[in-house]
Write an enzyme that holds these catalytic residues in place. Sequence first.
Site, short mmCIF file in Angstrom:
data_model
loop_
_atom_site.label_atom_id
_atom_site.label_comp_id
_atom_site.label_asym_id
_atom_site.label_seq_id
_atom_site.Cartn_x
_atom_site.Cartn_y
_atom_site.Cartn_z
N ALA A 1 0.85 -1.20 0.00
CA ALA A 1 0.00 0.00 0.00
C ALA A 1 0.88 1.23 0.00
CB ALA A 1 -0.92 0.01 1.22
N CYS A 2 0.60 2.16 -0.91
CA CYS A 2 1.32 3.43 -0.94
C CYS A 2 0.31 4.57 -0.80
CB CYS A 2 2.13 3.57 -2.23
SG CYS A 2 1.13 3.77 -3.73
N PRO A 3 0.75 5.79 -0.57
CA PRO A 3 -0.18 6.89 -0.30
C PRO A 3 -1.21 7.14 -1.40
CG PRO A 3 2.01 7.51 0.39
CD PRO A 3 2.15 6.20 -0.32
N GLY B 1 -1.92 4.85 -3.80
CA GLY B 1 -2.54 3.59 -4.18
C GLY B 1 -2.48 3.33 -5.67
N THR C 1 2.26 0.73 -5.07
CA THR C 1 1.50 -0.42 -4.55
C THR C 1 1.68 -1.64 -5.44
OG1 THR C 1 -0.16 1.01 -3.52
CG2 THR C 1 -0.81 -1.26 -3.98
#
Length: 463
Positions: free
Chosen positions: A9-11, A13, A17
């Site tokens: 998960a990244c900020p 998305g 990700t």
Amino acid sequence: MAKIVAITACPTGIAHTFMAASALEKIAADNGHEIKVETQGSVGAKNTLTEEEISNADVVLIAADTHVEMTRFEGKKYYETSTGEAIKNTNEVISSALASTTVHSNSGKDSSVLKEQVAEIKSERKAQTTGAYKHLLTGVSYMLPVVVAGGLLIALSFIFGIEAFKEKGTLAAALMDIGGGAAFHIMVAVLSGYIAFSIADRPGLAPGLIGGMLASNIAAGFLGGIVAGFLAGYVTKWIVENIKLPENFEGLMPVLVVPLLATLVVGLVMIYIVGGPVGYINDSLKNFLESMSGSNAVLVGLIIGLMMAFDMGGPVNKAAYTVSVGLLASGVTGPIAAAMAAGMTPPLGIFIATMIAKNRFEKSELQAGKAAGVLGICFITEGAIPFAVKDPLRVIPSLMAGSAVAGAMSMAFGCKLAAPHGGIFVLAIPNAVTNLAMYGLSIAAGALVTAIMLMILKKPIPS
């Protein structure tokens, strides 16, 4: 062979990700491990882990830059890292995960065979797994869809004219009400609420949302929302950990005691202590940036450009973008224009270089260069990551130089942008960009600088 379940998960998305998931799947398979990766992207979780898969797994690997709900991993060994590490150092990440002795406990206590090792591991990763920056990124990740939707709707209202929204009852006015009146009005509350959620889980959400809305109402803006989020999160966490009720009344804690006390404290602090000073700082920053011209504007654009290209979606990039989005919400639209121009430049520069200097890239890179071009026009900077990972000493300076030029030129020409994302698609909206021709020139010049530097620094590959 080990069985691994993972979450990425990244900020935003979007890119990190799925790139992290792909890297983990490939390297795990190469090493003979069985892995399933759940991606928590911008449109929700995909490839969701089942209870049976979690139960049968030897370890849970969390590669995330935002808050991940851990309740379902009770009693499982787990390892936490960032998406960037999962992309760049995949082998080491998988090895570290398999060697982990940390066991997740929803009671907040670790049950490990060797407690000393657990303490050491947690100490080493404390800043990474529970640091303030990760909480901030969690808030930003939930806020971004609100900002993007609101910004694009505001930009669409400009199709009918810059001031067409002032005429009540028109479609332009409706679009502005949705984008500016609703989306931009709640964005600070969403940011604050999910910062608090990252710190204190669900109990922090209500006081965080209310604190963020107060920040908007008292003109403390984006900075006030950040303060409210951290305040709500840590106040809530303290209340949960330190206030105990008799067993018969424990059910009142989550529905009455925690939200009431936390919201009361956060609200009073925001109104009587934080609001005034932070509002002053916010207004001063806004006035300074609005009055910038000449060398000052060029310098700000250059710094934004360097930050956007330094780690291509990583912490430095997100810091520049987050500040620019916050300023957009306050009505300062120059920095976000510079940020988007600088963010489009790296993959576009790589695309140009792979088209012109094919002898400097391998066949797989030539194909990846075409994909980078598509990602570049969409303002997805992460399209440049595969090239930067493979040859960082030559590629990263080239990307930074081009983005610095794009950012500096955008600010120097006084370009302004009404939307926080969208790439070339936003440029097609009439009046969404101020000084469109010079903005396009800024992006083209930055991409060309990157391409030229790549062609100079990278040597031809022997045939």
